[in-house]
Every structure is written in C-alpha cells, then in structure tokens.
Design a protein around this motif. Structure first.
Motif, short mmCIF file in Angstrom:
data_model
loop_
_atom_site.label_atom_id
_atom_site.label_comp_id
_atom_site.label_asym_id
_atom_site.label_seq_id
_atom_site.Cartn_x
_atom_site.Cartn_y
_atom_site.Cartn_z
N SER A 88 0.83 -1.21 0.00
CA SER A 88 0.00 0.00 0.00
C SER A 88 0.86 1.26 0.00
N ALA A 108 -4.31 3.49 -1.68
CA ALA A 108 -4.33 2.10 -1.22
C ALA A 108 -4.19 2.12 0.30
N ARG A 109 -5.04 1.39 0.96
CA ARG A 109 -5.05 1.40 2.42
C ARG A 109 -4.47 0.12 2.98
N ASP A 158 -3.88 -4.38 -6.89
CA ASP A 158 -3.33 -4.65 -5.56
C ASP A 158 -3.81 -6.03 -5.14
#
Length: 220
Positions: free
Chosen positions: A57, A70-71, A95
């Motif tokens: 991330s 992106a977490r 991802d």
C-alpha cells in the motif's frame, strides 16, 4: 549473474513520462473476491504482490503521490480481494491480497494460491507482476512458493525490494546480488531487482519509468 541495471538505461524522457503517467488521475474502481467478479479486459494491467506488511500500500501510494489511495490493513492477511485502480485510462493497477500471514489456516492459504493462480493464468491484459520483498527480511518459503506459482502461470514478474532505507549501501548491494542469483532460477523472472523506499522516495522514479514502458501509447 546478470549485470546490475544502470539507471541510465532509462532516458530522461522515460523518467519524465513515468512521472507524468503517475501524475494522472488514479481511482479505485473495482474489488473482486471471486474470479467471476473480475472486471472486463481493457487497459494493460500490472499487479503488485507480496507478503502481508511488505509495504504494498505504501509503495502504490508513493508511486501515485497519494496518501490514501491504497489502504494498509492493521491486521495482516485481512485484505482478501483483488483491488483495481484506473490510472489515467491508460493502465490498471492491481493490488493483490498479501500472502504468508501466519494465523491463516492451511485451507485459506491454499484457497489464496488457487485463486491467484487462476487470476494470473487467465488475465491476458496482465503485463507484469511486481513481487515486493522486504529488504530487511530474509527470503521466506512463501516467497519462493509464489515465484514458483508465477513460473507455472507463465507470468513475467520483477522483484522490487521495499524499505531499502533501513539498509546501508553494502548490505543492500549484497541483498540485491543474493536475490538476483535466486531469481536466475526462475523462468518467468525479469533479471533485474529494483530497490525502493516509500519513506525516502528511493527508486520510485525508476519504477515509474519501468512501468511506463508497459502502457499503451497516449491517445492524441
């Protein structure tokens, strides 16, 4: 052993095009937990794979210059879906769920491998997988298993070392040489290892330039 890549392999124009590409609008547009949920083929795709907590991330955020695109999950292995991001209508960033989380049951790990293998093998728009490895940690069996999986899926992958600011130059060079010797055993491996740090920005512009080479030409 292959010679180490020279940053001058990238022209100034490629460096700038990579910067401009990742300065484009980038938005999450799809999450798929099952193969039948995958979005239709459109733009070239690049996927980011790596162990839980490898810094996927953070790297995606550093590439795109966004803090929360992106977490990261606070619980390793929590993310179970493929997350798709549209970058400037020219490239799709994928991802992938992290692997190697210790608490997961064997059946969960096998399901991850089966699902990811099916995705990798059945996605003709997938141009490359960037396999992220933490520079501070030795290569794990799960990393080698994923390399084998990528070989079997016949998907080109390139190793990207993360968190390289934690190592001095000599240790980083040694780590890189060890990994290049390891990936030489894999038919699907791109021969050069890229070194990055999301904290300092090391290697980010070179990774952007590398990715730029994989995208479709910008429409006039």
């Amino acid at each position: 052993m292959n010679e180490k890549p020279d940053p001058n392999d990238f022209t100034p124009e490629e460096i700038e095009e990579g910067r401009l590409l990742f300065a484009s609008e980038c938005e999450f547009f799809f999450g798929a937990q099952k193969l039948e949920q995958l979005p239709p083929f459109e733009n070239p795709e690049i996927a980011f794979a790596g162990r839980s907590n490898v810094g996927k991330s953070s790297l995606i955020n550093a590439l795109t210059g966004r803090n929360r695109l992106a977490r990261a999950s606070s619980e390793p292995g929590r993310t179970k879906q493929l997350n798709f991001f549209n970058l400037g209508d020219r490239l799709t960033l994928v991802d992938m769920p992290g692997y190697g989380f210790a608490k997961a049951a064997k059946a969960v790990k096998e399901d991850w491998q089966n699902t990811m293998f099916a995705y990798l093998r059945g996605r003709p728009t997938l141009a490359r997988v960037f396999l992220l490895l933490d520079a501070r940690i030795e290569l794990k069996k799960s990393d080698r298993d994923v390399m084998d999986l990528l070989d079997r899926a016949a998907v080109l992958f390139q190793v990207v070392l993360t968190k390289c600011d934690a190592l001095g130059p000599n240790k980083l060079l040694q780590k890189r040489q060890e990994l290049e010797a390891e990936i030489a055993k894999h038919a699907a491996a791109y021969p050069y290892v890229l070194t990055t740090s999301s904290n300092t920005g090391e290697g980010i512009e070179l990774l952007r330039a590398e990715i730029f080479r994989l995208v479709k030409p910008k429409a006039n």
